[in-house]
Design a protein around this motif. Structure first.
Motif, PDB file in Angstrom:
ATOM      1  N   MET A  40       0.838  -1.197   0.000  1.00  0.00           N
ATOM      2  CA  MET A  40       0.000   0.000   0.000  1.00  0.00           C
ATOM      3  C   MET A  40       0.870   1.243   0.000  1.00  0.00           C
ATOM      4  O   MET A  40       1.889   1.302   0.651  1.00  0.00           O
ATOM      5  CB  MET A  40      -0.884  -0.031   1.240  1.00  0.00           C
ATOM      6  CG  MET A  40      -1.636   1.251   1.427  1.00  0.00           C
ATOM      7  SD  MET A  40      -2.747   1.221   2.815  1.00  0.00           S
ATOM      8  CE  MET A  40      -3.696  -0.217   2.501  1.00  0.00           C
ATOM      9  N   THR A  41       0.426   2.229  -0.727  1.00  0.00           N
ATOM     10  CA  THR A  41       1.141   3.485  -0.734  1.00  0.00           C
ATOM     11  C   THR A  41       0.554   4.371   0.341  1.00  0.00           C
ATOM     12  O   THR A  41      -0.638   4.530   0.427  1.00  0.00           O
ATOM     13  CB  THR A  41       0.943   4.205  -2.078  1.00  0.00           C
ATOM     14  OG1 THR A  41       1.109   3.252  -3.100  1.00  0.00           O
ATOM     15  CG2 THR A  41       1.939   5.312  -2.242  1.00  0.00           C
ATOM     16  N   ALA A  42       1.368   4.912   1.146  1.00  0.00           N
ATOM     17  CA  ALA A  42       0.874   5.849   2.141  1.00  0.00           C
ATOM     18  C   ALA A  42       1.794   7.050   2.090  1.00  0.00           C
ATOM     19  O   ALA A  42       2.914   6.971   1.597  1.00  0.00           O
ATOM     20  CB  ALA A  42       0.855   5.231   3.521  1.00  0.00           C
ATOM     21  N   TRP A  70      -3.646   2.445   7.958  1.00  0.00           N
ATOM     22  CA  TRP A  70      -4.402   2.844   6.759  1.00  0.00           C
ATOM     23  C   TRP A  70      -5.288   1.715   6.247  1.00  0.00           C
ATOM     24  O   TRP A  70      -6.312   1.961   5.621  1.00  0.00           O
ATOM     25  CB  TRP A  70      -3.444   3.229   5.635  1.00  0.00           C
ATOM     26  CG  TRP A  70      -2.638   4.432   5.930  1.00  0.00           C
ATOM     27  CD1 TRP A  70      -1.379   4.473   6.484  1.00  0.00           C
ATOM     28  CD2 TRP A  70      -3.025   5.786   5.709  1.00  0.00           C
ATOM     29  NE1 TRP A  70      -0.976   5.773   6.612  1.00  0.00           N
ATOM     30  CE2 TRP A  70      -1.963   6.604   6.139  1.00  0.00           C
ATOM     31  CE3 TRP A  70      -4.166   6.387   5.176  1.00  0.00           C
ATOM     32  CZ2 TRP A  70      -2.000   7.992   6.062  1.00  0.00           C
ATOM     33  CZ3 TRP A  70      -4.211   7.766   5.091  1.00  0.00           C
ATOM     34  CH2 TRP A  70      -3.136   8.561   5.532  1.00  0.00           C
ATOM     35  N   GLN A 111      -8.705   1.661   3.870  1.00  0.00           N
ATOM     36  CA  GLN A 111      -8.718   0.594   2.867  1.00  0.00           C
ATOM     37  C   GLN A 111      -9.123  -0.698   3.547  1.00  0.00           C
ATOM     38  O   GLN A 111      -8.455  -1.145   4.478  1.00  0.00           O
ATOM     39  CB  GLN A 111      -7.312   0.399   2.285  1.00  0.00           C
ATOM     40  CG  GLN A 111      -6.874   1.428   1.274  1.00  0.00           C
ATOM     41  CD  GLN A 111      -7.366   1.130  -0.129  1.00  0.00           C
ATOM     42  OE1 GLN A 111      -8.083   0.142  -0.339  1.00  0.00           O
ATOM     43  NE2 GLN A 111      -7.020   1.964  -1.078  1.00  0.00           N
ATOM     44  N   HIS A 135      -9.721  -4.658   2.699  1.00  0.00           N
ATOM     45  CA  HIS A 135      -9.624  -5.752   1.736  1.00  0.00           C
ATOM     46  C   HIS A 135     -10.395  -6.927   2.319  1.00  0.00           C
ATOM     47  O   HIS A 135      -9.968  -7.509   3.319  1.00  0.00           O
ATOM     48  CB  HIS A 135      -8.173  -6.138   1.501  1.00  0.00           C
ATOM     49  CG  HIS A 135      -7.320  -4.987   1.047  1.00  0.00           C
ATOM     50  ND1 HIS A 135      -7.169  -4.651  -0.268  1.00  0.00           N
ATOM     51  CD2 HIS A 135      -6.616  -4.070   1.745  1.00  0.00           C
ATOM     52  CE1 HIS A 135      -6.397  -3.585  -0.378  1.00  0.00           C
ATOM     53  NE2 HIS A 135      -6.040  -3.216   0.844  1.00  0.00           N
ATOM     54  N   TYR A 177     -12.718   2.407   1.457  1.00  0.00           N
ATOM     55  CA  TYR A 177     -12.597   1.895   0.101  1.00  0.00           C
ATOM     56  C   TYR A 177     -12.626   0.377   0.230  1.00  0.00           C
ATOM     57  O   TYR A 177     -11.828  -0.208   0.960  1.00  0.00           O
ATOM     58  CB  TYR A 177     -11.272   2.351  -0.501  1.00  0.00           C
ATOM     59  CG  TYR A 177     -11.193   2.192  -1.992  1.00  0.00           C
ATOM     60  CD1 TYR A 177     -11.577   3.225  -2.836  1.00  0.00           C
ATOM     61  CD2 TYR A 177     -10.740   1.015  -2.561  1.00  0.00           C
ATOM     62  CE1 TYR A 177     -11.502   3.097  -4.210  1.00  0.00           C
ATOM     63  CE2 TYR A 177     -10.671   0.875  -3.941  1.00  0.00           C
ATOM     64  CZ  TYR A 177     -11.041   1.922  -4.758  1.00  0.00           C
ATOM     65  OH  TYR A 177     -10.973   1.783  -6.117  1.00  0.00           O
ATOM     66  N   ARG A 222      -5.456  -3.853 -14.090  1.00  0.00           N
ATOM     67  CA  ARG A 222      -4.168  -4.038 -13.450  1.00  0.00           C
ATOM     68  C   ARG A 222      -3.927  -5.543 -13.355  1.00  0.00           C
ATOM     69  O   ARG A 222      -4.846  -6.297 -13.049  1.00  0.00           O
ATOM     70  CB  ARG A 222      -4.252  -3.422 -12.054  1.00  0.00           C
ATOM     71  CG  ARG A 222      -2.996  -3.334 -11.283  1.00  0.00           C
ATOM     72  CD  ARG A 222      -3.204  -2.340 -10.132  1.00  0.00           C
ATOM     73  NE  ARG A 222      -1.974  -2.122  -9.426  1.00  0.00           N
ATOM     74  CZ  ARG A 222      -1.560  -2.873  -8.413  1.00  0.00           C
ATOM     75  NH1 ARG A 222      -2.295  -3.875  -7.980  1.00  0.00           N
ATOM     76  NH2 ARG A 222      -0.424  -2.607  -7.815  1.00  0.00           N
ATOM     77  N   TYR A 276      -7.695   4.626  -3.869  1.00  0.00           N
ATOM     78  CA  TYR A 276      -7.708   3.907  -5.147  1.00  0.00           C
ATOM     79  C   TYR A 276      -7.390   2.447  -4.856  1.00  0.00           C
ATOM     80  O   TYR A 276      -7.034   2.099  -3.726  1.00  0.00           O
ATOM     81  CB  TYR A 276      -6.749   4.558  -6.140  1.00  0.00           C
ATOM     82  CG  TYR A 276      -5.356   4.807  -5.632  1.00  0.00           C
ATOM     83  CD1 TYR A 276      -5.068   5.889  -4.800  1.00  0.00           C
ATOM     84  CD2 TYR A 276      -4.321   3.938  -5.966  1.00  0.00           C
ATOM     85  CE1 TYR A 276      -3.787   6.100  -4.325  1.00  0.00           C
ATOM     86  CE2 TYR A 276      -3.036   4.145  -5.498  1.00  0.00           C
ATOM     87  CZ  TYR A 276      -2.778   5.226  -4.680  1.00  0.00           C
ATOM     88  OH  TYR A 276      -1.511   5.423  -4.201  1.00  0.00           O
ATOM     89  N   GLU A 300      -5.158   0.174  -4.886  1.00  0.00           N
ATOM     90  CA  GLU A 300      -4.043  -0.370  -4.120  1.00  0.00           C
ATOM     91  C   GLU A 300      -3.470   0.602  -3.112  1.00  0.00           C
ATOM     92  O   GLU A 300      -2.388   0.369  -2.584  1.00  0.00           O
ATOM     93  CB  GLU A 300      -2.940  -0.865  -5.063  1.00  0.00           C
ATOM     94  CG  GLU A 300      -3.408  -1.891  -6.061  1.00  0.00           C
ATOM     95  CD  GLU A 300      -4.077  -3.094  -5.409  1.00  0.00           C
ATOM     96  OE1 GLU A 300      -3.639  -3.532  -4.330  1.00  0.00           O
ATOM     97  OE2 GLU A 300      -5.061  -3.591  -5.997  1.00  0.00           O
ATOM     98  N   GLY A 301      -4.137   1.700  -2.851  1.00  0.00           N
ATOM     99  CA  GLY A 301      -3.495   2.604  -1.911  1.00  0.00           C
ATOM    100  C   GLY A 301      -4.290   3.819  -1.483  1.00  0.00           C
ATOM    101  O   GLY A 301      -5.477   3.952  -1.768  1.00  0.00           O
ATOM    102  N   VAL A 302      -3.585   4.676  -0.786  1.00  0.00           N
ATOM    103  CA  VAL A 302      -4.141   5.901  -0.235  1.00  0.00           C
ATOM    104  C   VAL A 302      -3.115   7.017  -0.458  1.00  0.00           C
ATOM    105  O   VAL A 302      -1.923   6.778  -0.286  1.00  0.00           O
ATOM    106  CB  VAL A 302      -4.357   5.785   1.291  1.00  0.00           C
ATOM    107  CG1 VAL A 302      -4.982   7.046   1.849  1.00  0.00           C
ATOM    108  CG2 VAL A 302      -5.180   4.563   1.650  1.00  0.00           C
TER     109      VAL A 302
END
Lengths: 401, 95
Positions: free
Chosen positions: A1-3, A21, A70, A72, A97, A189, B32, B34-36
């Protein structure tokens, strides 16, 4: 995950620890598939031990209050839970999300429409292979055509679709075909992840580990296809860390950005952390999630850098890869505080080198992993799952059954 | 490379991308698959205008008025970066 960068640096005491997150909610371990590289633990949670709907609702409420954005919803096969739509609706209503991580089995048009109406944001669909026969053999059930149908259902609903394929010796030679299939399925993706060797994957390493030639070929194909697809389907290729010089920044650090809740309510920093024996078990039924995240011994065990020993402690990369993966360190060395043995600076790197030598086969005689009797997930050792032939009657798969 | 951005184009969020207010962090967040992403103040102001209606030229003018020292090139660069990450689409018709 991008934070975002600049999140507060954890110091191992709970003070200064940033809010999480993401949450991986493993709703169930029940799954119609039996993939020999499954990321679920070797000891699967039984249906009667699963959290109830109300308990999951409470977990979602607490997670959102804690900062989770997030969610999942995963498994096993999350569609095996009859309350999935309710949980999707609740998470979405909280402003999360919501991603569904699914095998696609059971994702009927009616079910998918209901999930979308409740606010599902994204579907991640697993695919075993581009070839139905070998894919079904790896899955241990007739799954491939259900997945193709599930992808079409997701596309019709215009939900973003990620296709995830675990790569191994038995399917790497078809990587080009796999990419084309994902493109045909309309994926936004494609995640091509070489098997990581934990749990089931570690048990089956001898049968899953690819040859050097396969990996070299895959690298060429992925590079060319990524260029061709620029601006279209995104391709993410992940090599097994056994082949790297440095470990992966596992979970971006222990207890740093996300956590996992098991079907029975156990809260862990990552989905495989239960392989580390001796970690205290924390359950959402017993203690508030916020307390577990900030204060529990399990979440603080390897947080930040204070727990490190050399070579990690004095390494310039300690804030880059956080010492690598604690589960891998424990599984290969028996010591969860050790430097991840895939690291070139690890005194245990020889264990990885030996595995590569022993388990990566010669380039001739590439075997199908299924032909070598893998340990299929959830199937007693030695038994081979029966895969109905393509010519058989209509396969009705009901993961709830 | 920002030469490709037409001032008349109308940016909007990408497929599966959501911009929402996160009260717990007192900020907007971009979510989105895969992320934040946690945008800074300027980024937030730009993203709030990626609504499929506002043309790029108007976004640039609005931001120049709202923030001191923000250059049009920086805004175009940000839009281009977000487009490259698949987080916004820059369509000419905005439809």
């Amino acid at each position: 995950m991008t934070a975002p960068d600049g999140a507060a640096a954890p110091d191992g005491t709970g003070a200064g620890v940033a809010a999480p997150w993401g949450m991986l909610a493993e709703l169930t371990h029940r799954c119609p598939l039996h993939c020999p590289y499954c990321s679920n633990p070797l000891e699967l949670v039984r249906r009667e031990s699963e959290l109830t709907t109300d308990q999951w609702i409470a977990v979602l409420d607490q997670a959102r209050r804690l900062g989770v954005l997030q969610t999942h919803l995963s498994g096993g096969e999350p569609l095996a839970r009859r309350d999935l739509a309710e949980l999707v609706g609740h998470a979405s209503g909280l402003g999360c999300y919501v991603s569904l991580v699914t095998s696609g089995l059971g994702l009927t048009p009616a079910r998918a429409e209901e999930l979308a109406a409740r606010g599902l944001d994204h579907v991640q669909l697993s695919l075993q292979d581009s070839d139905a026969t070998t894919g079904d053999r790896v899955a241990g059930t007739r799954a491939h055509h259900h997945k193709i149908a599930a992808a079409a259902v997701v596309r019709r609903l215009d939900l973003p679709l990620t296709v995830n394929v675990v790569l191994h010796r038995g399917n790497l030679d078809r990587i080009a075909e796999i990419i084309l299939l994902a493109e045909d399925l309309g994926a936004d993706r494609l995640e091509l992840a070489n098997t990581q060797y934990y749990g089931w994957g570690l048990r089956n390493r001898r049968l899953l580990m690819p040859t050097r030639r396969q990996l070299a070929n895959a690298r060429r194909v992925v590079a060319a296809e990524t260029r061709r697809l620029a601006g279209g389907m995104e391709v993410v290729y992940v090599l097994s860390d056994y082949y790297g010089e440095y470990p992966k920044p596992c979970m971006h650090g222990w207890g740093s950005r996300q956590f996992t809740v098991s079907p029975a309510g156990r809260v862990l920093p990552c989905p495989t952390a239960d392989v580390i024996t001796g970690l205290p078990a924390e359950f959402v039924q017993d203690r508030p999630l916020a307390e577990i995240w900030y204060e529990s011994a399990v979440f603080n065990a390897f947080r930040g850098t204070d727990w490190m020993r050399d070579p990690c402690r004095s390494c310039d990369r300690r804030e880059i890869d956080f010492g690598g993966c604690r589960c891998q360190a424990f599984q290969l060395t028996g010591d969860a505080r050790a430097t991840d043995p895939v690291c070139r600076f690890s005194p245990d790197r020889h264990l990885v080198a030996a595995a590569l030598l022993a388990d990566a086969p010669e380039d001739s005689g590439v075997a199908d992993p299924a032909a070598g009797r893998p340990l299929w997930r959830g199937i007693p050792t030695g038994r081979v799952p029966r895969v109905p032939s393509a010519g058989g009657g209509p396969a009705v798969v009901d993961p709830c059954g | 490379m920002t030469a490709g951005i037409d001032p008349a184009a109308r940016p909007r969020l990408g497929r599966g991308v959501k911009l929402m207010r996160d009260e717990s962090r007192d900020s907007h967040v971009l979510l989105y698959p895969e992320g934040v992403l946690l945008p800074n103040e300027t980024g937030e102001a730009v993203l709030l205008r990626c609504d499929g209606h506002s043309p790029v030229g108007e976004i640039v003018r609005a931001l120049e008025g709202q923030f001191d020292g923000v250059l049009p090139e920086q805004i175009l660069e940000l839009l281009d970066t977000l487009r490259g990450m698949g987080l916004i689409r820059i369509d000419h018709d905005g439809a």
